[in-house]
Design a protein around this motif. Sequence first.
Motif, PDB file in Angstrom:
ATOM      1  N   PRO A 172       2.454  16.507  -2.007  1.00  0.00           N
ATOM      2  CA  PRO A 172       2.342  15.062  -1.824  1.00  0.00           C
ATOM      3  C   PRO A 172       1.234  14.736  -0.819  1.00  0.00           C
ATOM      4  CG  PRO A 172       4.191  15.893  -0.559  1.00  0.00           C
ATOM      5  CD  PRO A 172       3.640  17.059  -1.329  1.00  0.00           C
ATOM      6  N   LYS A 173       0.322  13.904  -1.216  1.00  0.00           N
ATOM      7  CA  LYS A 173      -0.828  13.593  -0.370  1.00  0.00           C
ATOM      8  C   LYS A 173      -0.363  12.809   0.867  1.00  0.00           C
ATOM      9  CE  LYS A 173      -3.807  13.469  -4.445  1.00  0.00           C
ATOM     10  NZ  LYS A 173      -4.464  14.759  -4.228  1.00  0.00           N
ATOM     11  N   PRO A 174      -0.887  13.164   2.035  1.00  0.00           N
ATOM     12  CA  PRO A 174      -0.356  12.596   3.285  1.00  0.00           C
ATOM     13  C   PRO A 174      -0.984  11.250   3.649  1.00  0.00           C
ATOM     14  CG  PRO A 174      -2.013  14.241   3.797  1.00  0.00           C
ATOM     15  CD  PRO A 174      -1.881  14.240   2.294  1.00  0.00           C
ATOM     16  N   TYR A 175      -0.823  10.281   2.764  1.00  0.00           N
ATOM     17  CA  TYR A 175      -1.387   8.957   3.051  1.00  0.00           C
ATOM     18  C   TYR A 175      -0.714   8.334   4.268  1.00  0.00           C
ATOM     19  CZ  TYR A 175      -3.897   9.157  -1.394  1.00  0.00           C
ATOM     20  OH  TYR A 175      -4.742   9.506  -2.413  1.00  0.00           O
ATOM     21  N   LEU A 176      -1.406   7.384   4.865  1.00  0.00           N
ATOM     22  CA  LEU A 176      -0.986   6.819   6.137  1.00  0.00           C
ATOM     23  C   LEU A 176       0.115   5.773   5.965  1.00  0.00           C
ATOM     24  CD1 LEU A 176      -4.556   6.465   7.631  1.00  0.00           C
ATOM     25  CD2 LEU A 176      -2.800   8.086   8.380  1.00  0.00           C
TER      26      LEU A 176
ATOM     27  N   SER B 164     -21.382  16.830  14.513  1.00  0.00           N
ATOM     28  CA  SER B 164     -20.058  17.212  14.029  1.00  0.00           C
ATOM     29  C   SER B 164     -19.162  15.981  13.988  1.00  0.00           C
ATOM     30  CB  SER B 164     -19.451  18.291  14.917  1.00  0.00           C
ATOM     31  OG  SER B 164     -19.263  17.803  16.236  1.00  0.00           O
ATOM     32  N   LEU B 165     -18.271  15.938  12.979  1.00  0.00           N
ATOM     33  CA  LEU B 165     -17.341  14.830  12.790  1.00  0.00           C
ATOM     34  C   LEU B 165     -15.935  15.412  12.654  1.00  0.00           C
ATOM     35  CD1 LEU B 165     -19.878  14.605  10.492  1.00  0.00           C
ATOM     36  CD2 LEU B 165     -19.053  12.254  10.415  1.00  0.00           C
ATOM     37  N   ARG B 166     -14.945  14.811  13.309  1.00  0.00           N
ATOM     38  CA  ARG B 166     -13.568  15.314  13.230  1.00  0.00           C
ATOM     39  C   ARG B 166     -12.577  14.158  13.178  1.00  0.00           C
ATOM     40  NH1 ARG B 166     -16.022  18.803  17.011  1.00  0.00           N
ATOM     41  NH2 ARG B 166     -16.111  20.979  16.292  1.00  0.00           N
ATOM     42  N   THR B 167     -11.470  14.407  12.489  1.00  0.00           N
ATOM     43  CA  THR B 167     -10.355  13.463  12.419  1.00  0.00           C
ATOM     44  C   THR B 167      -9.044  14.212  12.635  1.00  0.00           C
ATOM     45  OG1 THR B 167     -11.540  12.099  10.800  1.00  0.00           O
ATOM     46  CG2 THR B 167      -9.173  11.745  10.995  1.00  0.00           C
ATOM     47  N   TRP B 168      -8.157  13.623  13.426  1.00  0.00           N
ATOM     48  CA  TRP B 168      -6.798  14.121  13.603  1.00  0.00           C
ATOM     49  C   TRP B 168      -5.821  13.033  13.164  1.00  0.00           C
ATOM     50  CZ3 TRP B 168     -10.805  14.732  16.882  1.00  0.00           C
ATOM     51  CH2 TRP B 168     -11.117  16.026  17.347  1.00  0.00           C
ATOM     52  N   VAL B 169      -4.757  13.417  12.485  1.00  0.00           N
ATOM     53  CA  VAL B 169      -3.691  12.487  12.123  1.00  0.00           C
ATOM     54  C   VAL B 169      -2.401  13.004  12.738  1.00  0.00           C
ATOM     55  CG1 VAL B 169      -2.418  11.385  10.252  1.00  0.00           C
ATOM     56  CG2 VAL B 169      -4.873  11.841   9.985  1.00  0.00           C
TER      57      VAL B 169
ATOM     58  N   SER C 216       0.823  -1.212   0.000  1.00  0.00           N
ATOM     59  CA  SER C 216       0.000   0.000   0.000  1.00  0.00           C
ATOM     60  C   SER C 216       0.855   1.259   0.000  1.00  0.00           C
ATOM     61  CB  SER C 216      -0.914   0.018   1.229  1.00  0.00           C
ATOM     62  OG  SER C 216      -1.511   1.292   1.398  1.00  0.00           O
ATOM     63  N   THR C 217       0.440   2.231  -0.816  1.00  0.00           N
ATOM     64  CA  THR C 217       1.028   3.572  -0.777  1.00  0.00           C
ATOM     65  C   THR C 217      -0.024   4.651  -0.567  1.00  0.00           C
ATOM     66  OG1 THR C 217       0.871   3.792  -3.191  1.00  0.00           O
ATOM     67  CG2 THR C 217       2.922   2.891  -2.308  1.00  0.00           C
ATOM     68  N   LYS C 218      -1.329   4.238  -0.507  1.00  0.00           N
ATOM     69  CA  LYS C 218      -2.396   5.237  -0.457  1.00  0.00           C
ATOM     70  C   LYS C 218      -3.497   4.850   0.537  1.00  0.00           C
ATOM     71  CE  LYS C 218      -1.564   6.910  -5.166  1.00  0.00           C
ATOM     72  NZ  LYS C 218      -2.149   7.168  -6.506  1.00  0.00           N
TER      73      LYS C 218
END
Length: 284
Positions: A257-261, A201-206, A120-122
């Motif tokens: 660059p997209k910050p994929y996990l 409300s919905l939130r995400t933190w990385v 996986s890269t994405k």
Amino acid sequence: MKLLRVGAAGEERPALLADDGSLRDLSGLVTDVDGALLADDDALIRVRAAGESGELPVLDAPGRIGPPLARIGKVVCIGLNYHDHARETGAEPPSEPVIFFKAADTVVGPNDTVLVPRGSTKTDWEVELAIVIGRTARYLESHEEALAHVAGYALSNDVSEREFQIERGGTWDKGKNCETFNPLGPWLVTADEVPDPQKLSLRTWVNGELKQDGSTADQIFPVAEVVRYVSQFMTLYPGDVINTGTPAGVAMGRPEPKPYLRAGDVVELEIAGLGRQRQEFGAA
């Protein structure tokens, strides 16, 4: 009520989150939190009465929180269901709900490790409102009827691998069904505690950085329409789950660059009134 399941994977026991914040053991009253319980009005009344009486034993050291629902029949997912998410991905808002599926065995606890697939890269995050069905639903005619078939709601992370989903041909399913790709919970919150599912409300933190900050008010197809619509194409049974889509802020919608996990990343998610999740990502 806020229902949950605690214990090691495969050995969870049913529990109730009491108003004082303590966890109360339901195992002496019901065998599990599953479709059979949600379809049994008398059993739910007994659970509620026991919770209100304070007679349920306290779980002092409950350990792991598992998925709040056992023996899920199917996980139906709705794609591109937020106006802002459609805009960020450059997609036209769909004229009808986009439906795909996740296998029930992708569901894990809200704080369990999520595995980045081999190659996986994405790998991407998606905070979502999950609907839990409480009554058998087929060919529903109205939004009122649809909401009457909802047992409750939960917080879901519809983890996705975008290359597998979009670039490898076929349907979306390859990018949605990797192991551990659906953390659910911590609680199943009964529908009476969510008077308007379009005001959440919905939130995400990385890694501590806020990535998603949305509201179910932005859904293209609201909860009632999703349930009504899906029931035209399949029968929904007690214990089935519907993930209702994600707001803007996913990695796929960000500039390069997209910050994929990657393994080692930490994702935290919350929905107002439905609790919070925290996942450390590892390598499959």
